[in-house]
Design a protein around this motif. Sequence first.
Motif, PDB file in Angstrom:
ATOM      1  N   ALA A   1       3.523   4.667   2.034  1.00  0.00           N
ATOM      2  CA  ALA A   1       2.812   3.398   2.170  1.00  0.00           C
ATOM      3  C   ALA A   1       3.304   2.629   3.392  1.00  0.00           C
ATOM      4  O   ALA A   1       2.522   1.963   4.065  1.00  0.00           O
ATOM      5  N   SER A   2       4.604   2.752   3.707  1.00  0.00           N
ATOM      6  CA  SER A   2       5.132   2.038   4.873  1.00  0.00           C
ATOM      7  C   SER A   2       4.614   2.627   6.173  1.00  0.00           C
ATOM      8  O   SER A   2       4.677   1.984   7.217  1.00  0.00           O
ATOM      9  N   ARG A   3       4.104   3.840   6.115  1.00  0.00           N
ATOM     10  CA  ARG A   3       3.536   4.493   7.302  1.00  0.00           C
ATOM     11  C   ARG A   3       2.035   4.265   7.408  1.00  0.00           C
ATOM     12  O   ARG A   3       1.366   4.832   8.266  1.00  0.00           O
TER      13      ARG A   3
ATOM     14  N   SER B   1       6.926  -0.432  -5.739  1.00  0.00           N
ATOM     15  CA  SER B   1       7.439   0.395  -4.648  1.00  0.00           C
ATOM     16  C   SER B   1       6.377   0.588  -3.564  1.00  0.00           C
ATOM     17  O   SER B   1       6.666   0.508  -2.370  1.00  0.00           O
ATOM     18  N   ILE B   2       5.144   0.841  -3.992  1.00  0.00           N
ATOM     19  CA  ILE B   2       4.048   0.993  -3.021  1.00  0.00           C
ATOM     20  C   ILE B   2       3.819  -0.329  -2.283  1.00  0.00           C
ATOM     21  O   ILE B   2       3.649  -0.351  -1.065  1.00  0.00           O
ATOM     22  N   LYS B   3       3.851  -1.436  -3.011  1.00  0.00           N
ATOM     23  CA  LYS B   3       3.687  -2.751  -2.376  1.00  0.00           C
ATOM     24  C   LYS B   3       4.794  -3.022  -1.357  1.00  0.00           C
ATOM     25  O   LYS B   3       4.538  -3.511  -0.261  1.00  0.00           O
ATOM     26  N   ARG B   4       6.034  -2.709  -1.739  1.00  0.00           N
ATOM     27  CA  ARG B   4       7.163  -2.905  -0.811  1.00  0.00           C
ATOM     28  C   ARG B   4       6.997  -2.029   0.430  1.00  0.00           C
ATOM     29  O   ARG B   4       7.289  -2.452   1.545  1.00  0.00           O
ATOM     30  N   GLY B   5       6.550  -0.807   0.224  1.00  0.00           N
ATOM     31  CA  GLY B   5       6.324   0.094   1.357  1.00  0.00           C
ATOM     32  C   GLY B   5       5.278  -0.452   2.312  1.00  0.00           C
ATOM     33  O   GLY B   5       5.475  -0.461   3.530  1.00  0.00           O
ATOM     34  N   ARG B   6       4.166  -0.920   1.758  1.00  0.00           N
ATOM     35  CA  ARG B   6       3.120  -1.512   2.611  1.00  0.00           C
ATOM     36  C   ARG B   6       3.660  -2.710   3.380  1.00  0.00           C
ATOM     37  O   ARG B   6       3.399  -2.873   4.563  1.00  0.00           O
ATOM     38  N   SER B   7       4.416  -3.543   2.674  1.00  0.00           N
ATOM     39  CA  SER B   7       4.985  -4.735   3.304  1.00  0.00           C
ATOM     40  C   SER B   7       5.941  -4.359   4.427  1.00  0.00           C
ATOM     41  O   SER B   7       5.921  -4.968   5.505  1.00  0.00           O
TER      42      SER B   7
END
Length: 103
Positions: free
Chosen positions: A2-4, A35-41
């Motif tokens: 998600a962070s990518r 975790s997905i939300k943190r990755g996006r952020s």
Amino acid sequence: MASRGLTVAQIADCLGVSESTLYNKQEEYLEFMESIKRGRSKGMDEITNALFEKAKAGDNTSMIFYLKTRDRENWGEQYIEPVKEIPPINITVHPDAINKASE
């Protein structure tokens, strides 16, 4: 992932599950959704900082983009509605109406 910048569909594909399974697991396991939300952020933070640094370094495209998106009132694209001509109106009066009006 998600962070990518991967979408939910892309993450599901990488994990070998369906998109609906990924959504169901997010509802079932709140830690997973967080975790997905943190990755996006995290990804947004990295890109935002990189854009900001490029703008500060004098990159014109980055400066314009930053200003247009962060201060739309002053820097955003102004859409001006084109002036449209009003078509002429044709009025037809029936002869009987003229006769009744004169009576």
